[in-house]
Design a protein around this motif. Sequence first.
Motif, PDB file in Angstrom:
ATOM      1  N   GLY A 166      23.768  23.404   9.352  1.00 56.27           N
ATOM      2  CA  GLY A 166      22.521  23.636   8.629  1.00 56.27           C
ATOM      3  C   GLY A 166      21.295  23.463   9.510  1.00 56.27           C
ATOM      4  N   GLN A 167      21.291  22.405  10.328  1.00 52.58           N
ATOM      5  CA  GLN A 167      20.172  22.173  11.249  1.00 52.58           C
ATOM      6  C   GLN A 167      20.062  23.307  12.262  1.00 52.58           C
ATOM      7  N   GLY A 168      21.207  23.790  12.737  1.00 49.87           N
ATOM      8  CA  GLY A 168      21.204  24.872  13.706  1.00 49.87           C
ATOM      9  C   GLY A 168      20.603  26.150  13.150  1.00 49.87           C
ATOM     10  N   LEU A 169      20.904  26.459  11.887  1.00 53.74           N
ATOM     11  CA  LEU A 169      20.353  27.662  11.261  1.00 53.74           C
ATOM     12  C   LEU A 169      18.827  27.596  11.180  1.00 53.74           C
ATOM     13  N   ILE A 170      18.315  26.454  10.744  1.00 57.49           N
ATOM     14  CA  ILE A 170      16.863  26.316  10.613  1.00 57.49           C
ATOM     15  C   ILE A 170      16.184  26.358  11.979  1.00 57.49           C
ATOM     16  N   LEU A 226      22.315  11.881  13.907  1.00 58.08           N
ATOM     17  CA  LEU A 226      22.982  12.604  14.990  1.00 58.08           C
ATOM     18  C   LEU A 226      22.701  14.100  14.889  1.00 58.08           C
ATOM     19  N   ALA A 227      22.757  14.641  13.677  1.00 54.80           N
ATOM     20  CA  ALA A 227      22.496  16.069  13.493  1.00 54.80           C
ATOM     21  C   ALA A 227      21.051  16.411  13.821  1.00 54.80           C
ATOM     22  N   ASN A 228      20.124  15.525  13.482  1.00 56.31           N
ATOM     23  CA  ASN A 228      18.707  15.780  13.764  1.00 56.31           C
ATOM     24  C   ASN A 228      18.407  15.802  15.255  1.00 56.31           C
ATOM     25  N   THR A 229      19.280  15.182  16.041  1.00 53.98           N
ATOM     26  CA  THR A 229      19.090  15.207  17.491  1.00 53.98           C
ATOM     27  C   THR A 229      19.078  16.631  18.017  1.00 53.98           C
ATOM     28  N   SER A 230      19.903  17.475  17.441  1.00 55.17           N
ATOM     29  CA  SER A 230      19.962  18.880  17.854  1.00 55.17           C
ATOM     30  C   SER A 230      18.632  19.580  17.618  1.00 55.17           C
ATOM     31  N   SER A 231      18.075  19.438  16.404  1.00 54.58           N
ATOM     32  CA  SER A 231      16.809  20.112  16.097  1.00 54.58           C
ATOM     33  C   SER A 231      15.654  19.527  16.896  1.00 54.58           C
ATOM     34  N   THR A 232      15.691  18.213  17.139  1.00 53.95           N
ATOM     35  CA  THR A 232      14.632  17.587  17.941  1.00 53.95           C
ATOM     36  C   THR A 232      14.679  18.083  19.381  1.00 53.95           C
ATOM     37  N   LEU A 233      15.880  18.199  19.926  1.00 52.10           N
ATOM     38  CA  LEU A 233      16.036  18.714  21.287  1.00 52.10           C
ATOM     39  C   LEU A 233      15.500  20.135  21.392  1.00 52.10           C
ATOM     40  N   ILE A 234      15.822  20.976  20.421  1.00 50.17           N
ATOM     41  CA  ILE A 234      15.348  22.363  20.435  1.00 50.17           C
ATOM     42  C   ILE A 234      13.826  22.408  20.307  1.00 50.17           C
ATOM     43  N   GLN A 235      13.275  21.535  19.471  1.00 48.41           N
ATOM     44  CA  GLN A 235      11.831  21.519  19.280  1.00 48.41           C
ATOM     45  C   GLN A 235      11.102  21.187  20.577  1.00 48.41           C
ATOM     46  N   THR A 236      11.587  20.182  21.293  1.00 42.41           N
ATOM     47  CA  THR A 236      10.874  19.731  22.484  1.00 42.41           C
ATOM     48  C   THR A 236      11.231  20.519  23.742  1.00 42.41           C
ATOM     49  N   ALA A 237      12.501  20.929  23.859  1.00 44.20           N
ATOM     50  CA  ALA A 237      12.941  21.619  25.072  1.00 44.20           C
ATOM     51  C   ALA A 237      12.676  23.121  25.031  1.00 44.20           C
ATOM     52  N   VAL A 238      12.514  23.678  23.842  1.00 47.59           N
ATOM     53  CA  VAL A 238      12.330  25.131  23.723  1.00 47.59           C
ATOM     54  C   VAL A 238      11.026  25.468  23.011  1.00 47.59           C
ATOM     55  N   LEU A 239      10.886  25.008  21.776  1.00 46.07           N
ATOM     56  CA  LEU A 239       9.793  25.477  20.935  1.00 46.07           C
ATOM     57  C   LEU A 239       8.431  24.960  21.387  1.00 46.07           C
ATOM     58  N   ASN A 240       8.336  23.691  21.791  1.00 43.40           N
ATOM     59  CA  ASN A 240       7.049  23.175  22.247  1.00 43.40           C
ATOM     60  C   ASN A 240       6.563  23.884  23.503  1.00 43.40           C
ATOM     61  N   GLU A 296      23.143   1.291   0.987  1.00 35.49           N
ATOM     62  CA  GLU A 296      24.434   1.464   1.675  1.00 35.49           C
ATOM     63  C   GLU A 296      24.774   2.942   1.827  1.00 35.49           C
ATOM     64  N   ALA A 297      24.583   3.725   0.771  1.00 33.71           N
ATOM     65  CA  ALA A 297      24.828   5.172   0.852  1.00 33.71           C
ATOM     66  C   ALA A 297      23.861   5.824   1.813  1.00 33.71           C
ATOM     67  N   VAL A 298      22.617   5.356   1.819  1.00 32.56           N
ATOM     68  CA  VAL A 298      21.622   5.885   2.760  1.00 32.56           C
ATOM     69  C   VAL A 298      22.058   5.613   4.188  1.00 32.56           C
ATOM     70  N   GLY A 299      22.578   4.419   4.439  1.00 35.38           N
ATOM     71  CA  GLY A 299      23.003   4.064   5.788  1.00 35.38           C
ATOM     72  C   GLY A 299      24.124   4.933   6.307  1.00 35.38           C
ATOM     73  N   ILE A 300      25.133   5.166   5.471  1.00 34.84           N
ATOM     74  CA  ILE A 300      26.269   5.992   5.892  1.00 34.84           C
ATOM     75  C   ILE A 300      25.819   7.430   6.150  1.00 34.84           C
ATOM     76  N   TYR A 301      25.075   7.982   5.205  1.00 37.01           N
ATOM     77  CA  TYR A 301      24.613   9.365   5.354  1.00 37.01           C
ATOM     78  C   TYR A 301      23.654   9.505   6.534  1.00 37.01           C
ATOM     79  N   SER A 302      22.759   8.532   6.700  1.00 35.18           N
ATOM     80  CA  SER A 302      21.747   8.612   7.754  1.00 35.18           C
ATOM     81  C   SER A 302      22.353   8.561   9.144  1.00 35.18           C
ATOM     82  N   PHE A 303      23.486   7.863   9.291  1.00 31.13           N
ATOM     83  CA  PHE A 303      24.140   7.840  10.604  1.00 31.13           C
ATOM     84  C   PHE A 303      24.458   9.254  11.060  1.00 31.13           C
TER      85      PHE A 303
END
Length: 429
Positions: free
Chosen positions: A351-355, A269-283, A258-265
Amino acid sequence: MLKLHPGKISAFIHVVGLGFRFLFLSTLMRISTPQLIGLYSVAASIEAISVYLVGFEFHTFTSRRYAKSPSYYKLRLIANCHARLFFLTIPLSSVTTCVFMLTLNMTTDIWIALCTVLIVICAVVSQETVRLLILTRQPIHSVCLAFIRTAVWQPFAVFILGSEQFLGVKHFFWIEHLLGTETLGSRAIFTLWSAFSFIAMLWSIWLLRGLWSYRIRIRIRYLTNGIARAKYYYVGAVANVLLSSVERLVLQTLLGPEAVGIYSFFQTLANTSSTLIQTAVLNIALPNLLEKFSRKAKSRFEYLYSQLHHTARIAVGVGILIVLVAFPIVWIIDRSAYIEQLWILPLLLFGQGLISWTQPIHLALYAAHHDRLLITLMVSALLLALCLNYLSISKFGLPGAVIAPLATALALTNFRWLFFKRLTKQGAI
């Protein structure tokens, strides 16, 4: 005829994927329990960890060799090296996945377990084929493949979940009668996820069909030498993927799904930012960064700083967009478990943005062969995150899971800049 930049096309695909992800997660929030989101999130973590754990990061050995003197023959050689390794990595990934599921007590449902194994196998193959597509400068295809694996199936899952909730349709699959009485929702998610992963894997193999050949002889010594030379990056990659999943694993161990589910939601969403940067810029920038820094081209620093600025702009823009969309949705759905933890999302995005912002520096150091430095940074970050997670989650519960990623991101960002400036002054980059 209007021509769009690959980065813009990739960004558009990810925006669509973000919409699918919002729809999927919002549906789970509305008609399901945090436990189901937790089950899905733990499986996603197992997939990510297993892929890197059995992949040996052999591509770091082959891609740097290819970058120094690109040729079609060398590309075919690299592709067939990776294909030979599948005979080892596929069985190994199956065993690893089963061990993780048993250790984390993920599920007792045989069908879900089998689907999870298939998802991981497809991810192992797709990981290498996507890297080959990036080397051949086909970033759009690589983005589309990831889109199929991670997002296309989600609207279908929403339809089935809605059918069960509002129309009373249950036992949609005949397999339900064969294997037990598990609810339709969890099996629908894992069935669709595994099916589309399999489709994406087959498509990626077909896109590279001109490279595969059994006539190219691959020496075992070449493979073992490549794996040995990639050892630093292997440890670094495993540390990195564990770093991205450590909060979920600790939450699963200490507090349950249950705690994993709440946190993972919020983390998804936050990981979407890093994934977008990885594919749209870094790759897209990766081949140029490899070539410029491996050859010490005069324009390498100018190119790097342009990518840093570009990455920062996208991280800020996407972060604001995610917050503007997510906050109203959570309030409309009106689930107190998520509303009480809304403050988590902006901190995770920061945090995701910094990395992501300093990831081009990581790639520049990689191209300049500073292997030991990178592995030291990643392992240190993992150990820091692991200690902070256990301490903070044990003391503060779910809110404690935000402390570790934020502190780790700040530390990793500062040390990347510190060592980059030091090595630049020494002329080592």
